[in-house]
Design a protein around this motif. Structure first.
Motif, PDB file in Angstrom:
ATOM      1  N   ILE A 150     148.802  68.175  50.244  1.00 41.15           N
ATOM      2  CA  ILE A 150     147.672  67.231  50.272  1.00 41.15           C
ATOM      3  C   ILE A 150     146.416  68.080  50.385  1.00 41.15           C
ATOM      4  CG2 ILE A 150     146.560  65.323  51.489  1.00 41.15           C
ATOM      5  CD1 ILE A 150     149.231  64.561  52.656  1.00 41.15           C
ATOM      6  N   GLN A 151     145.599  68.047  49.359  1.00 41.35           N
ATOM      7  CA  GLN A 151     144.368  68.843  49.355  1.00 41.35           C
ATOM      8  C   GLN A 151     143.207  67.907  49.674  1.00 41.35           C
ATOM      9  OE1 GLN A 151     143.733  72.199  48.546  1.00 41.35           O
ATOM     10  NE2 GLN A 151     141.554  71.854  48.845  1.00 41.35           N
ATOM     11  N   ILE A 152     142.471  68.215  50.742  1.00 36.42           N
ATOM     12  CA  ILE A 152     141.339  67.370  51.151  1.00 36.42           C
ATOM     13  C   ILE A 152     140.061  68.187  51.015  1.00 36.42           C
ATOM     14  CG2 ILE A 152     140.318  66.052  53.047  1.00 36.42           C
ATOM     15  CD1 ILE A 152     143.204  65.797  54.163  1.00 36.42           C
ATOM     16  N   ILE A 153     139.114  67.669  50.262  1.00 35.86           N
ATOM     17  CA  ILE A 153     137.827  68.367  50.125  1.00 35.86           C
ATOM     18  C   ILE A 153     136.757  67.498  50.765  1.00 35.86           C
ATOM     19  CG2 ILE A 153     136.196  69.432  48.522  1.00 35.86           C
ATOM     20  CD1 ILE A 153     138.534  69.382  46.449  1.00 35.86           C
ATOM     21  N   ILE A 154     136.096  68.052  51.773  1.00 33.42           N
ATOM     22  CA  ILE A 154     135.044  67.302  52.468  1.00 33.42           C
ATOM     23  C   ILE A 154     133.700  67.808  51.953  1.00 33.42           C
ATOM     24  CG2 ILE A 154     134.096  66.664  54.717  1.00 33.42           C
ATOM     25  CD1 ILE A 154     136.773  67.507  55.949  1.00 33.42           C
ATOM     26  N   TYR A 155     132.949  66.920  51.335  1.00 33.99           N
ATOM     27  CA  TYR A 155     131.612  67.296  50.859  1.00 33.99           C
ATOM     28  C   TYR A 155     130.614  66.953  51.954  1.00 33.99           C
ATOM     29  CZ  TYR A 155     133.540  67.964  46.220  1.00 33.99           C
ATOM     30  OH  TYR A 155     134.267  68.433  45.159  1.00 33.99           O
ATOM     31  N   MET A 156     129.944  67.975  52.478  1.00 27.41           N
ATOM     32  CA  MET A 156     129.033  67.746  53.600  1.00 27.41           C
ATOM     33  C   MET A 156     127.633  68.229  53.276  1.00 27.41           C
ATOM     34  SD  MET A 156     131.231  68.693  56.956  1.00 27.41           S
ATOM     35  CE  MET A 156     130.182  67.878  58.122  1.00 27.41           C
ATOM     36  N   GLY A 157     126.673  67.595  53.916  1.00 27.97           N
ATOM     37  CA  GLY A 157     125.290  68.023  53.741  1.00 27.97           C
ATOM     38  C   GLY A 157     124.956  69.177  54.660  1.00 27.97           C
ATOM     39  N   PHE A 158     125.484  69.123  55.888  1.00 24.61           N
ATOM     40  CA  PHE A 158     125.136  70.143  56.882  1.00 24.61           C
ATOM     41  C   PHE A 158     126.395  70.704  57.537  1.00 24.61           C
ATOM     42  CE2 PHE A 158     122.367  66.401  56.955  1.00 24.61           C
ATOM     43  CZ  PHE A 158     121.222  66.929  56.369  1.00 24.61           C
ATOM     44  N   PRO A 159     127.210  71.453  56.780  1.00 25.94           N
ATOM     45  CA  PRO A 159     128.471  71.938  57.369  1.00 25.94           C
ATOM     46  C   PRO A 159     128.234  72.972  58.467  1.00 25.94           C
ATOM     47  CG  PRO A 159     128.150  72.843  55.183  1.00 25.94           C
ATOM     48  CD  PRO A 159     127.047  71.870  55.394  1.00 25.94           C
TER      49      PRO A 159
END
Length: 218
Positions: free
Chosen positions: A72-81
């Motif tokens: 399971i590949q999860i990609i979290i797109y964040m503004g301020f990682p």
């Protein structure tokens, strides 16, 4: 009356893509869907708990999930990682371990990646969180909307529409207020429009925020 459709669902396959990519047999489809929802909620709650931001913006733009038989590949797109990484240096590994336990996927490996998005305020989710934070701090809704529009203009978008509905400023009668800047061609399928609806719980009651951002296209 005009029938409203979700602008992202309307454009799937042309300018917008799916946020979950996997294949399932019809009888297992609902399980997969619920699992996706749980994963997204779990990540959002985790980030909310562990991020110490002054503005109250978690900055998750979207969470993409790709599933294979063994992964399971999860990609979290964040503004301020950066804020998340600074507050919890080992946060991602911890989140990965917790998720693995939560969904006891023994035969499936879980992999989490965090991607930073270039212009955070060009994303409706982050903008909605910003407005929600302002409304909770009892800033007048017009001021919050104008500030949000200023922030998007810096992210050079072509147009934005913001709508707030509910007991605005604690008034007894609920109403809908909206403001538009630039062009927002909702009927043009070639126009790439990003959309989000967000619920804010204020002391007066629940407010709904909807944001349409016209990114590019015809």
């Amino acid at each position: 009356m005009g029938q409203k459709i979700n602008p992202i669902g309307f454009r799937l396959g042309t300018t917008q893509g799916h946020h979950s990519l996997w294949f399932a047999q019809p009888k297992n489809y609902s399980e997969g869907l619920q699992e996706d929802q749980k994963i997204r909620n779990y990540i959002k709650n985790y980030v909310q708990k562990n991020m110490k931001t002054s503005s109250g913006v978690e900055g998750i733009a979207r969470i993409e999930i790709q599933k294979r038989i063994d992964l399971i590949q999860i990609i979290i797109y964040m503004g301020f990682p950066k804020i998340l990484i600074e507050s919890r240096p080992r946060g991602i590994e911890e989140l990965q371990m917790n998720l693995q336990k939560e969904f006891n996927s023994v035969n499936r490996k879980l992999n989490i990646a965090i991607t930073r998005i270039e212009k955070p305020y060009g994303n409706p989710n982050i903008l909605a969180e910003f407005i929600a934070g302002q409304l909770k701090n009892r800033v007048s809704f017009r001021k919050a909307m104008k500030k949000a529009i200023e922030l998007t203009e810096q992210a050079d978008t072509k147009g934005i529409q913001v709508q707030i509905a509910g007991r605005i400023d604690g008034k007894e009668i609920a109403r809908v207020e909206w403001i538009r800047e630039g062009r927002v061609p909702l009927q043009t399928i070639r126009a790439k429009i990003d959309y989000c609806s967000y619920t804010v719980r204020t002391i007066y009651g629940v407010l709904g925020i909807k944001i349409w951002i016209f990114i590019e296209g015809e």
